[in-house]
Design an enzyme around this catalytic site. Structure first.
Site, PDB file in Angstrom:
ATOM      1  N   SER A  23       4.845   2.546   7.873  1.00  0.00           N
ATOM      2  CA  SER A  23       4.358   1.298   7.220  1.00  0.00           C
ATOM      3  C   SER A  23       5.688   0.940   6.467  1.00  0.00           C
ATOM      4  O   SER A  23       6.152   1.691   5.599  1.00  0.00           O
ATOM      5  CB  SER A  23       3.373   1.776   6.207  1.00  0.00           C
ATOM      6  OG  SER A  23       1.764   1.885   7.114  1.00  0.00           O
ATOM      7  N   ASP A  30       0.002  -7.508   1.323  1.00  0.00           N
ATOM      8  CA  ASP A  30       0.653  -6.071   1.651  1.00  0.00           C
ATOM      9  C   ASP A  30       2.014  -6.060   1.804  1.00  0.00           C
ATOM     10  O   ASP A  30       2.599  -5.386   2.439  1.00  0.00           O
ATOM     11  CB  ASP A  30      -0.104  -5.571   2.835  1.00  0.00           C
ATOM     12  CG  ASP A  30       0.072  -3.874   2.830  1.00  0.00           C
ATOM     13  OD1 ASP A  30      -0.016  -3.277   1.852  1.00  0.00           O
ATOM     14  OD2 ASP A  30       0.027  -3.261   4.184  1.00  0.00           O
ATOM     15  N   HIS A  49       0.859  -1.337   0.211  1.00  0.00           N
ATOM     16  CA  HIS A  49      -0.116   0.225   0.010  1.00  0.00           C
ATOM     17  C   HIS A  49       0.796   1.497   0.070  1.00  0.00           C
ATOM     18  O   HIS A  49       0.380   2.441  -0.226  1.00  0.00           O
ATOM     19  CB  HIS A  49      -0.965  -0.126   1.068  1.00  0.00           C
ATOM     20  CG  HIS A  49      -0.386   0.471   2.601  1.00  0.00           C
ATOM     21  ND1 HIS A  49      -0.257  -0.651   3.439  1.00  0.00           N
ATOM     22  CD2 HIS A  49      -0.033   1.583   3.018  1.00  0.00           C
ATOM     23  CE1 HIS A  49       0.455   0.185   4.416  1.00  0.00           C
ATOM     24  NE2 HIS A  49       0.557   1.210   4.228  1.00  0.00           N
TER      25      HIS A  49
END
Length: 358
Positions: free
Chosen positions: A210, A132, A102
């Site tokens: 992230s 992901d 993402h």
């Protein structure tokens, strides 16, 4: 005569010594007392060692995406660049970087900023959106590499250290420390999709973190930070490094097969909840144990003719037993599944080929 008297006074009264300037006496300066060194705890030493060891291999990832600009009267009038931010970790000396999918999804340009300030354009080697994860590559060689640990050995309560870029260049390689709160967690990412087998931690994970590493006290990567729960402070999730390493290797080799599905929702039942389901759903279950299909989505199961109300009693020749879970098959795109079902009192067999998760 006057001069003679002055000489006598200087000689016999000590006035001469008074008239001669004496040099100032140099006193030795007393050395200042040094402050005692700060005594670090073993916990602090471990954290500092981890940061020193792994920090150089943590990178900042900036992306540029184009977003449509629409006008109420004229429709699409152009595109506007939007900047994105995330983190990543170098896991091969030749410049391969592991991050979240993402972070780079829909990116037109990807730029990697190293710990020493150097910037490199990056190319996308491949990605696994269902887990992901993505692998990037920058040109060059002999980059600092993070060491992977084993997530299978994790224990709830052990130290967890997250490194990433919560906001941007000004807060690059920010460190947060916590513990492993739980393992094997799942969070929904859509109506039919979820991230499974995640590590839960209370080490603060912000959006810019992230793709960065979650580390143990030895400085080994045990997970890739992936998500936070906005409604609950202090709850973050990471993809176990055992899974991430396997997927990254498959991506680099070009052998990654995406997870597949057949497109059903179901309820497991046995003798304990069979009567409850029959009363609530007003159905008559033909066996004492199996999977009751509650919904069929467009896709492989629908093409094979499955319907809500069908009861699955065997998968790939194995009868469904207590605690069985269809999701545990870990289907990949192209896998063929043989199922035995009841529709009313009629028993039949179907073969279904798994397709990509939507």
């Amino acid at each position: 005569m006057g001069g003679f008297l002055v000489l006598l006074a200087v000689r016999f009264t000590g006035l001469g010594q008074a008239l001669v300037a004496q040099p100032p006496v140099q006193q030795e300066a007393t050395p200042a007392k040094e402050s005692p060194p700060v005594q670090l705890t073993d916990y602090e030493k471990a954290t500092i060692d981890v940061v020193d060891k792994v920090g150089p291999s943590v990178v900042m990832i900036t992306t540029t995406s184009l977003v449509e600009v629409k006008d109420f009267f004229f429709g699409l009038v152009g595109y506007q660049p939007v900047q994105g931010l995330g983190s990543g970790v170098i896991f091969r000396k030749d410049g391969h970087i592991l991050t979240n999918y993402h972070v780079i999804a829909k990116a037109e340009e990807i730029l990697v900023v190293l710990n020493d300030g150097r910037e490199f354009p990056a190319k996308l080697v491949g990605a696994d959106p269902d887990n992901d994860l993505a692998v990037l590559k920058i040109e060059g060689d002999n980059y600092p590499v993070a060491k992977f640990g084993r997530s299978a050995d994790l224990r709830v309560g052990q130290m967890a250290i997250a490194i990433g870029n919560p906001i941007g260049e000004g807060l690059k390689n920010t460190v947060t420390v916590g513990v492993i709160s739980a393992v094997n967690r799942s969070i929904a990412t859509g109506e039919k999709t979820a991230l499974r087998d995640l590590i839960q931690t209370d080490a603060s994970i912000n959006p810019g973190n992230s793709g960065g590493p979650l580390l143990n006290s030895k400085g080994e990567v045990i997970g890739i930070n992936t998500a936070i729960i906005e409604e609950a402070q202090g709850i973050g999730f990471a993809i176990p490094i055992d899974k991430a390493r396997e997927i990254a290797d498959l991506i680099i080799k070009g052998e990654l097969r995406r997870p597949g599905a057949i497109g059903i929702s179901y309820v497991p039942f046995d003798e304990n909840n069979k009567r409850f389901l029959e009363q609530r759903l007003r159905v008559k279950l033909p066996v004492d144990q199996g999977f009751l299909i509650t919904r069929v989505y467009p896709g492989p199961a629908a093409k094979a003719g499955l319907k809500a109300g069908d009861v699955i009693v065997a998968i790939n020749g194995e009868a469904i037993k207590e605690g069985a879970n269809f999701a545990g098959l870990d289907l990949k795109v192209g896998d063929r599944v043989t199922m035995e079902l009841y529709r009313g009192n009629r028993r039949f067999k179907v073969e279904i080929t798994a397709e990509p998760l939507e």
